[in-house]
Scaffold this motif. Structure first.
Motif, short mmCIF file in Angstrom:
data_model
loop_
_atom_site.label_atom_id
_atom_site.label_comp_id
_atom_site.label_asym_id
_atom_site.label_seq_id
_atom_site.Cartn_x
_atom_site.Cartn_y
_atom_site.Cartn_z
N TYR A 90 -20.51 17.61 -16.46
CA TYR A 90 -19.57 18.62 -16.93
C TYR A 90 -20.29 19.95 -17.09
O TYR A 90 -21.45 19.99 -17.49
CB TYR A 90 -18.96 18.22 -18.28
N ILE A 91 -19.57 21.05 -16.79
CA ILE A 91 -20.09 22.39 -17.02
C ILE A 91 -19.23 23.01 -18.11
O ILE A 91 -18.00 23.07 -17.99
CB ILE A 91 -20.01 23.24 -15.73
N ASP A 92 -19.86 23.46 -19.20
CA ASP A 92 -19.13 23.98 -20.35
C ASP A 92 -18.67 25.43 -20.17
O ASP A 92 -17.62 25.80 -20.67
CB ASP A 92 -19.98 23.87 -21.62
N SER A 93 -19.46 26.25 -19.51
CA SER A 93 -19.09 27.65 -19.33
C SER A 93 -19.64 28.18 -18.02
O SER A 93 -20.62 27.66 -17.49
CB SER A 93 -19.62 28.50 -20.49
N GLU A 134 -24.30 24.66 -10.12
CA GLU A 134 -23.35 25.46 -10.88
C GLU A 134 -22.93 26.69 -10.09
O GLU A 134 -21.75 27.06 -10.08
CB GLU A 134 -23.95 25.87 -12.22
N HIS A 150 -15.29 19.39 -14.55
CA HIS A 150 -15.79 18.05 -14.26
C HIS A 150 -16.18 17.99 -12.79
O HIS A 150 -15.37 18.30 -11.92
CB HIS A 150 -14.73 17.00 -14.58
N ASP A 177 -10.80 24.28 -20.04
CA ASP A 177 -11.48 22.99 -20.17
C ASP A 177 -12.80 23.05 -19.43
O ASP A 177 -13.00 23.90 -18.57
CB ASP A 177 -10.63 21.86 -19.56
N ARG A 178 -13.65 22.10 -19.75
CA ARG A 178 -14.91 22.01 -19.02
C ARG A 178 -14.64 21.65 -17.56
O ARG A 178 -13.62 21.05 -17.23
CB ARG A 178 -15.80 20.91 -19.63
N THR A 183 -10.80 21.46 -13.20
CA THR A 183 -10.88 22.23 -14.44
C THR A 183 -9.56 22.94 -14.69
O THR A 183 -8.66 22.90 -13.86
CB THR A 183 -12.02 23.27 -14.39
#
Length: 160
Positions: A18-21, A113, A32, A29-30, A52
Motif C-alpha cells: 500500500y502507498i499512503d500518500s 511509487e 493498493h 484511500d491508500r 485507489t
C-alpha cells in the motif's frame, strides 16, 4: 515502494503493498498495488494492478468529488550500464514504440511509487464531473449567459 534487484529470489518477485500518500495527488484511500517483477539478467519487467480513490473537484459545480481508479500497469527497467547503452542507441529523431520504453534501475533499486503515480495521473479524467448530475447547479446558472457578449455588440451592428 522500492524493489531491490539483488534480493530477487529465483528471478521472480511478487509484491503486494500500500502507498499512503503521493506527491501532487490527493488520495482518499491508500493505493493498493499487486504485481510481479521478472529479472532477466539486468532487464526487469514489472506488471500488476493498482486501485485507489482520489479526491478532486467537479469542473461544473466545483464540489469536491471522489473518483475510483483501478487499472493495470507495466514497466521495463534496465540496469545502469544497459540503460546508458540504450540512451546512446537513440537517434535524435526516431520512432519509439511501447515495447522500447525503458527506465533506469538506480543503485540496484526500482522506484515503483513513481511508476504507479504516472499511471494514476494518466488515468484521471481531464474534466471530472459529478455522476450522474451535479446536485447544486447554482454556480453553473450564475455564470451561464446565452446573450451576446457586449464587447462584440458593435461588430454585430456593422454587419447589419
Amino acid at each position: 515502494m522500492r524493489l531491490e534487484i539483488k534480493n530477487f529470489p529465483n528471478q521472480i518477485l511478487e509484491f503486494d503493498f500500500y502507498i499512503d500518500s503521493m506527491e501532487d495527488i490527493d488520495l482518499k484511500d491508500r493505493v493498493h498495488v499487486i504485481g510481479t517483477a521478472v529479472n532477466n539478467n539486468g532487464k526487469v519487467e514489472i506488471s500488476g494492478k493498482y486501485s485507489t480513490k482520489v479526491k478532486t473537484q467537479c469542473v461544473r459545480c466545483l464540489k469536491e468529488i471522489e473518483i475510483e481508479l483501478s487499472n493495470n500497469f507495466m514497466g521495463t527497467f534496465l540496469d545502469e550500464s544497459e540503460y546508458i547503452q540504450y540512451l546512446k542507441s537513440l537517434n535524435a529523431e526516431c520512432e519509439i514504440n511501447q515495447n522500447e520504453i525503458y527506465d533506469e534501475i538506480k543503485d540496484g533499486v526500482i522506484d515503483l511509487e513513481g511508476l504507479i503515480r504516472e499511471y494514476i495521473i494518466l488515468d484521471m479524467p481531464p474534466y471530472p464531473q459529478c455522476e450522474p448530475v451535479c446536485e447544486d447547479d447554482s454556480e453553473i446558472e450564475k455564470h451561464s449567459d446565452n446573450g451576446i457578449d457586449p464587447r462584440w455588440q458593435q461588430l454585430l451592428q456593422i454587419k447589419n
